[in-house]
Design a protein around this motif. Structure first.
Motif, short mmCIF file in Angstrom:
data_model
loop_
_atom_site.label_atom_id
_atom_site.label_comp_id
_atom_site.label_asym_id
_atom_site.label_seq_id
_atom_site.Cartn_x
_atom_site.Cartn_y
_atom_site.Cartn_z
N ILE A 43 7.83 4.21 -6.51
CA ILE A 43 7.65 5.48 -5.81
C ILE A 43 6.87 5.22 -4.53
CG2 ILE A 43 6.81 7.83 -5.96
CD1 ILE A 43 9.05 7.12 -7.97
N LEU A 44 7.48 5.50 -3.38
CA LEU A 44 6.88 5.23 -2.09
C LEU A 44 6.33 6.50 -1.47
CD1 LEU A 44 8.92 2.86 -2.64
CD2 LEU A 44 9.22 2.71 -0.16
N ASP A 45 5.16 6.38 -0.88
CA ASP A 45 4.57 7.50 -0.13
C ASP A 45 5.14 7.45 1.28
OD1 ASP A 45 2.93 9.28 1.28
OD2 ASP A 45 1.21 8.86 0.00
N LEU A 46 6.17 8.26 1.51
CA LEU A 46 6.89 8.21 2.78
C LEU A 46 6.01 8.66 3.94
CD1 LEU A 46 9.66 7.34 3.73
CD2 LEU A 46 10.49 9.67 3.38
N THR A 58 17.45 1.42 -5.67
CA THR A 58 17.00 2.76 -6.02
C THR A 58 15.49 2.83 -5.91
OG1 THR A 58 18.87 3.04 -7.53
CG2 THR A 58 17.01 4.53 -7.80
N GLN A 59 14.99 3.88 -5.27
CA GLN A 59 13.56 4.10 -5.13
C GLN A 59 13.32 5.60 -4.99
OE1 GLN A 59 14.95 1.76 -2.48
NE2 GLN A 59 15.98 3.69 -2.07
N GLY A 60 12.06 6.00 -5.20
CA GLY A 60 11.70 7.40 -5.04
C GLY A 60 10.78 7.58 -3.85
N ILE A 115 11.86 12.38 -4.46
CA ILE A 115 13.30 12.36 -4.16
C ILE A 115 13.80 10.96 -4.51
CG2 ILE A 115 15.06 12.65 -2.38
CD1 ILE A 115 13.07 14.32 -0.78
N ILE A 116 14.62 10.86 -5.56
CA ILE A 116 15.19 9.58 -5.97
C ILE A 116 16.40 9.29 -5.08
CG2 ILE A 116 16.16 8.23 -7.86
CD1 ILE A 116 13.27 9.06 -8.33
N THR A 117 16.39 8.13 -4.42
CA THR A 117 17.44 7.80 -3.45
C THR A 117 18.03 6.42 -3.73
OG1 THR A 117 15.92 6.73 -1.89
CG2 THR A 117 16.22 9.11 -1.68
N GLU A 118 19.18 6.20 -3.15
CA GLU A 118 19.80 4.87 -3.20
C GLU A 118 20.12 4.42 -1.78
OE1 GLU A 118 23.82 2.63 -4.81
OE2 GLU A 118 23.10 4.41 -5.87
N TYR A 119 19.54 3.30 -1.39
CA TYR A 119 19.81 2.68 -0.09
C TYR A 119 20.15 1.21 -0.31
CZ TYR A 119 17.92 6.53 2.73
OH TYR A 119 17.70 7.74 3.33
N PRO A 162 0.80 -1.24 0.00
CA PRO A 162 0.00 0.00 0.00
C PRO A 162 0.82 1.28 0.00
CG PRO A 162 -0.90 -1.58 1.57
CD PRO A 162 0.40 -2.15 1.08
N VAL A 163 2.04 1.21 0.51
CA VAL A 163 2.90 2.39 0.55
C VAL A 163 3.43 2.75 -0.84
CG1 VAL A 163 5.16 3.20 1.40
CG2 VAL A 163 3.52 2.15 2.98
N VAL A 164 3.50 1.77 -1.73
CA VAL A 164 4.00 2.00 -3.08
C VAL A 164 2.87 2.61 -3.91
CG1 VAL A 164 5.00 0.97 -5.16
CG2 VAL A 164 5.61 0.08 -2.89
N ARG A 165 3.02 3.89 -4.27
CA ARG A 165 1.96 4.58 -5.00
C ARG A 165 1.97 4.26 -6.49
NH1 ARG A 165 -0.26 8.93 -2.06
NH2 ARG A 165 -1.63 9.18 -3.86
N GLY A 166 3.07 3.70 -6.97
CA GLY A 166 3.15 3.34 -8.37
C GLY A 166 4.59 3.24 -8.82
N VAL A 167 4.75 3.02 -10.11
CA VAL A 167 6.07 2.92 -10.73
C VAL A 167 6.22 4.04 -11.74
CG1 VAL A 167 7.60 1.49 -12.14
CG2 VAL A 167 6.17 0.43 -10.39
N ALA A 168 7.38 4.70 -11.71
CA ALA A 168 7.66 5.78 -12.65
C ALA A 168 8.82 5.39 -13.56
CB ALA A 168 8.01 7.07 -11.89
#
Length: 323
Positions: free
Chosen positions: A72-75, A101-103, A93-97, A57-63
């Motif tokens: 893309i996650l709704d933080l 890689t995720q936004g 905000i595109i990040t790398e952890y 549910p946190v994943v709002r979609g794919v870009a």
């Protein structure tokens, strides 16, 4: 917004000086949040999102970002706040952890602030065990909250924590039980992951929440007449921590003649190329990206086998006597 990150490369000199830079952002409310600039790859207006059936549910979609599909996650929603609604006005905000890689979807991105890690503090104890904060700070009289992103990502897409059978050797487990490893990490998720891995190998685990706490523990051991380099198999240390970061802790340990030979592994979700250079600069022994249990286990077991060679003759034959 691209100009906000144009000078990120020039900021690498901050590392090793107990300093960091935070990118400040907001959700729908007025509260400010922060993320380490070194985790940020790009900032852009929210692109069109494609729904991913069966996703968390946190994943709002794919870009599609520069030809690559990125979740893309709704933080805000991930941390128990209200989900963002006006995506047309939102930013990503595109990040790398940990090599992924995720936004992160946010309402507004503000500016970058340069801070000393001594100004970054653990969240208040009254906030409870289940909060999503890893640290807090104050910028221009306003509270800034730093979210435990590793906890969020682990809830959305848990990483495998089990070791493969090949790494669990019965004879080595018996030998491993003689050794202690000090873990230093401000993330409760990271401490748990590393602890479980080490306990599966059989070593004893000590844990601290930040570099200052770890340095205090090592100095207390010295005051009690103990020799940490002989009592500890190694110290596995995160880099990003409140009060004192891992680079500074490493430098402080190396500057103390009684601690200098302690084996130090920097274990971080920051991207690897830059940190491998920093490992050499501050004097750590090894760098390991989070969280790869088999690689971590292999590193620890190799150190167990190497310990006898690193320990002076007469001590190596009975390592348990040193613990």
């Amino acid at each position: 917004m691209a100009g906000l990150l144009e000078t990120v490369d020039s900021r690498t000199q901050l590392a090793g000086k107990n300093r960091l830079e935070l990118l400040l952002f907001r959700f729908a409310d007025k509260q400010r949040y922060g993320i380490n600039v070194f985790k940020v790859r790009e900032i852009l207006k929210c692109p069109p999102l494609s729904h991913l059936p069966g996703s968390h549910p946190v994943v709002r979609g794919v870009a599609n970002v520069r030809g690559k599909s990125i979740s893309i996650l709704d933080l805000a929603r991930a941390t128990g706040l209200q989900a963002l609604e006006n995506l047309e006005q939102a930013y990503v905000i595109i990040t790398e952890y940990n090599g992924r890689t995720q936004g992160f979807l946010v309402s507004a991105v503000e500016h970058i602030v340069n801070l000393n890690w001594e100004r970054i503090h653990p969240p208040p104890g009254a906030s409870g065990r289940h909060n999503y904060l890893t640290a807090v700070t104050n910028v221009n009289g306003a509270l800034v909250e730093i979210i435990d992103v590793e906890k969020v990502l682990n809830e959305v897409s848990p990483v495998a924590e089990q070791l493969s059978e090949a790494t669990l050797d019965a004879a080595l487990r018996q030998q491993a039980s003689c050794f202690k490893v000090l873990i230093v990490d401000d993330s409760c998720v990271a401490r748990r992951q590393v602890s479980r891995c080490l306990q599966a190998i059989g070593v004893q685990v000590l844990a601290c929440n930040d570099g200052g706490q770890a340095l205090g523990m090592l100095n207390t051991m010295l005051a009690e007449g103990k020799q940490p380099p002989k009592e500890l198999l190694m110290m596995i240390c995160d880099i990003e921590m409140p009060e004192m970061d891992g680079y500074t802790l490493t430098a402080q340990v190396r500057a103390n003649a009684q601690l200098a030979s302690l084996h130090i592994v920097l274990h971080t979700s920051l991207s690897g190329a830059f940190n491998e250079a920093m490992v050499k600069k501050v004097g750590a022994d090894q760098f390991l990206a989070k969280f790869r249990p088999d690689e971590l286990a292999g590193l620890v077991t190799a150190r167990i086998r190497q310990f006898a060679l690193d320990t002076p003759l007469g001590e190596a034959s009975q390592p348990c006597s040193n613990i």
